[in-house]
Write an enzyme that holds these catalytic residues in place. Structure first.
Site, PDB file in Angstrom:
ATOM      1  N   ILE A  29       0.830  -1.200   0.000  1.00 36.22           N
ATOM      2  CA  ILE A  29       0.000   0.000   0.000  1.00 36.22           C
ATOM      3  C   ILE A  29       0.868   1.254   0.000  1.00 36.22           C
ATOM      4  CG2 ILE A  29      -1.607   1.352   1.421  1.00 36.22           C
ATOM      5  CD1 ILE A  29      -2.870  -1.359   2.251  1.00 36.22           C
ATOM      6  N   ASP A  48      11.656   3.690   5.021  1.00 32.35           N
ATOM      7  CA  ASP A  48      11.361   2.263   5.150  1.00 32.35           C
ATOM      8  C   ASP A  48      12.506   1.556   5.864  1.00 32.35           C
ATOM      9  OD1 ASP A  48       9.121   0.439   3.448  1.00 32.35           O
ATOM     10  OD2 ASP A  48      10.872  -0.679   4.176  1.00 32.35           O
ATOM     11  N   ILE A  75      10.643   3.116  12.531  1.00 33.39           N
ATOM     12  CA  ILE A  75       9.696   4.029  13.172  1.00 33.39           C
ATOM     13  C   ILE A  75       9.622   3.847  14.679  1.00 33.39           C
ATOM     14  CG2 ILE A  75       8.295   4.314  11.098  1.00 33.39           C
ATOM     15  CD1 ILE A  75       6.237   2.397  12.414  1.00 33.39           C
ATOM     16  N   ASN A 101       2.036   5.394   7.092  1.00 29.85           N
ATOM     17  CA  ASN A 101       1.586   4.085   6.637  1.00 29.85           C
ATOM     18  C   ASN A 101       2.266   2.931   7.362  1.00 29.85           C
ATOM     19  OD1 ASN A 101       0.407   2.130   4.583  1.00 29.85           O
ATOM     20  ND2 ASN A 101       2.593   1.862   4.202  1.00 29.85           N
ATOM     21  N   GLY A 105       1.972  -5.284  13.970  1.00 31.86           N
ATOM     22  CA  GLY A 105       1.555  -5.814  15.259  1.00 31.86           C
ATOM     23  C   GLY A 105       1.174  -7.271  15.164  1.00 31.86           C
ATOM     24  N   SER A 155      -7.300   0.637  10.048  1.00 31.40           N
ATOM     25  CA  SER A 155      -7.665  -0.727   9.669  1.00 31.40           C
ATOM     26  C   SER A 155      -9.131  -0.972   9.964  1.00 31.40           C
ATOM     27  CB  SER A 155      -6.806  -1.729  10.459  1.00 31.40           C
ATOM     28  OG  SER A 155      -7.293  -3.043  10.330  1.00 31.40           O
ATOM     29  N   TYR A 168      -3.806  -5.112  18.635  1.00 25.30           N
ATOM     30  CA  TYR A 168      -3.726  -4.503  17.306  1.00 25.30           C
ATOM     31  C   TYR A 168      -4.974  -3.681  17.016  1.00 25.30           C
ATOM     32  CZ  TYR A 168      -3.347  -4.045  12.247  1.00 25.30           C
ATOM     33  OH  TYR A 168      -3.294  -3.534  10.966  1.00 25.30           O
ATOM     34  N   LYS A 172      -5.394   0.461  16.492  1.00 21.86           N
ATOM     35  CA  LYS A 172      -5.957   1.085  15.300  1.00 21.86           C
ATOM     36  C   LYS A 172      -7.202   1.919  15.641  1.00 21.86           C
ATOM     37  CE  LYS A 172      -3.111  -0.299  12.047  1.00 21.86           C
ATOM     38  NZ  LYS A 172      -2.308   0.656  11.246  1.00 21.86           N
ATOM     39  N   THR A 202      -1.971  -7.861  -0.216  1.00 22.65           N
ATOM     40  CA  THR A 202      -0.588  -7.486   0.057  1.00 22.65           C
ATOM     41  C   THR A 202       0.166  -8.742   0.466  1.00 22.65           C
ATOM     42  OG1 THR A 202      -1.058  -7.047   2.384  1.00 22.65           O
ATOM     43  CG2 THR A 202      -1.301  -5.188   0.843  1.00 22.65           C
TER      44      THR A 202
END
Length: 263
Positions: A29, A48, A75, A101, A105, A155, A168, A172, A202
């Site tokens: 994504i 990244d 991150i 993005n 988790g 999500s 998780y 979100k 994905t």
């Protein structure tokens, strides 16, 4: 403050000269979003963990006629976030768009009888704390430039109810509400929104998807297919572009109109 003026169709999606950071932008994504923003004219910084993948993505982006930069970034490390923002500003002069993005988790594996507090804490560090911190770092540059849009990837799990997802899904859900509040903190120059993907093809989904699970997902999905990365990128572009200049604090779910869960 961004004053209303009538814009042509092309102007509504024009990001020429804008600078966008896409975290987790080397694949999936993130990469689809980076390419879509680049097609609209934005210069792109790919942040990244996988530097080689980020460098490969940069080549694809530069082929569209814009500038691009690959930055290795974890991150979970504040020093990495600060250094990444500094490097982007040094390279491009400003920041206008932040696509938060990167995340992750233990969704689907968080049995509360065996999961640890550290497991749940990591969900929040990945999905909430990192994006909050990057927003804090980038917003001043956006305000100085007079144009700012921050978009989080949330999500469907943030509104679904499923077993083994408490950490998780809880993280979100926190993203959704955090976005609504940050919109007040950073406005009027900076808009803050979120895109919530449904089941999207994905690499992560491939690890758990079976024909049986896909059939069950599609039974509850009016548009009878799973999502593609480009489907999510379209919503990201909407929030990043001038067409959404009076939209902030919102979460949009891109899910084929339905609910897709693993259980």
């Amino acid at each position: 403050m961004q004053e209303f003026t009538h814009k042509t169709f092309n102007e509504l999606f024009d990001l020429s000269g804008k600078v966008a950071i896409v975290t987790g932008g080397a694949n999936g994504i993130g990469k689809a979003t980076a390419l879509r923003l680049a097609e609209a004219g934005a210069n792109i910084a790919i942040a990244d963990l996988k530097l080689e993948d980020a460098q490969a993505a940069v080549k694809d982006i530069e082929a569209l006629g814009v500038k691009a930069l690959a930055v290795e970034c974890n991150i979970l490390k504040d020093d990495d976030l600060v250094a990444m923002v500094d490097k982007v500003v040094a390279e491009f002069g400003t920041i206008n768009i932040l696509i938060n993005n990167a995340g992750g988790g233990g969704g689907g594996r968080e049995n509360p009888t065996t999961a640890s507090v550290d497991d749940i804490r990591r969900d929040f560090e990945l999905n909430v704390f990192s994006g909050w911190r990057l927003s804090q770092l980038c917003a001043p540059h956006m305000k100085d430039s007079g144009y700012g849009s921050i978009v989080f990837t949330t999500s469907m799990s943030s509104i679904n109810k499923s077993p083994n997802m408490s950490g998780y899904a809880g993280s979100k859900a926190a993203v959704n509400h955090m976005v609504a509040n940050l919109a007040h903190d950073f406005g009027p120059e900076v808009r803050v929104n979120a895109v919530g993907p449904g089941a999207t093809r994905t690499d992560a989904l491939k690890t758990v998807l079976t024909p049986e699970i896909e059939k069950k997902m599609l039974a509850n999905t009016p548009i009878k297919r799973l999502g593609e990365a480009d489907d999510i990128a379209g919503a990201m572009l909407y929030f990043a572009a001038p067409i959404s200049t009076w939209v902030s604090g919102q979460t949009i779910f891109v899910n084929g109109g339905g609910v897709q869960t693993l259980d």
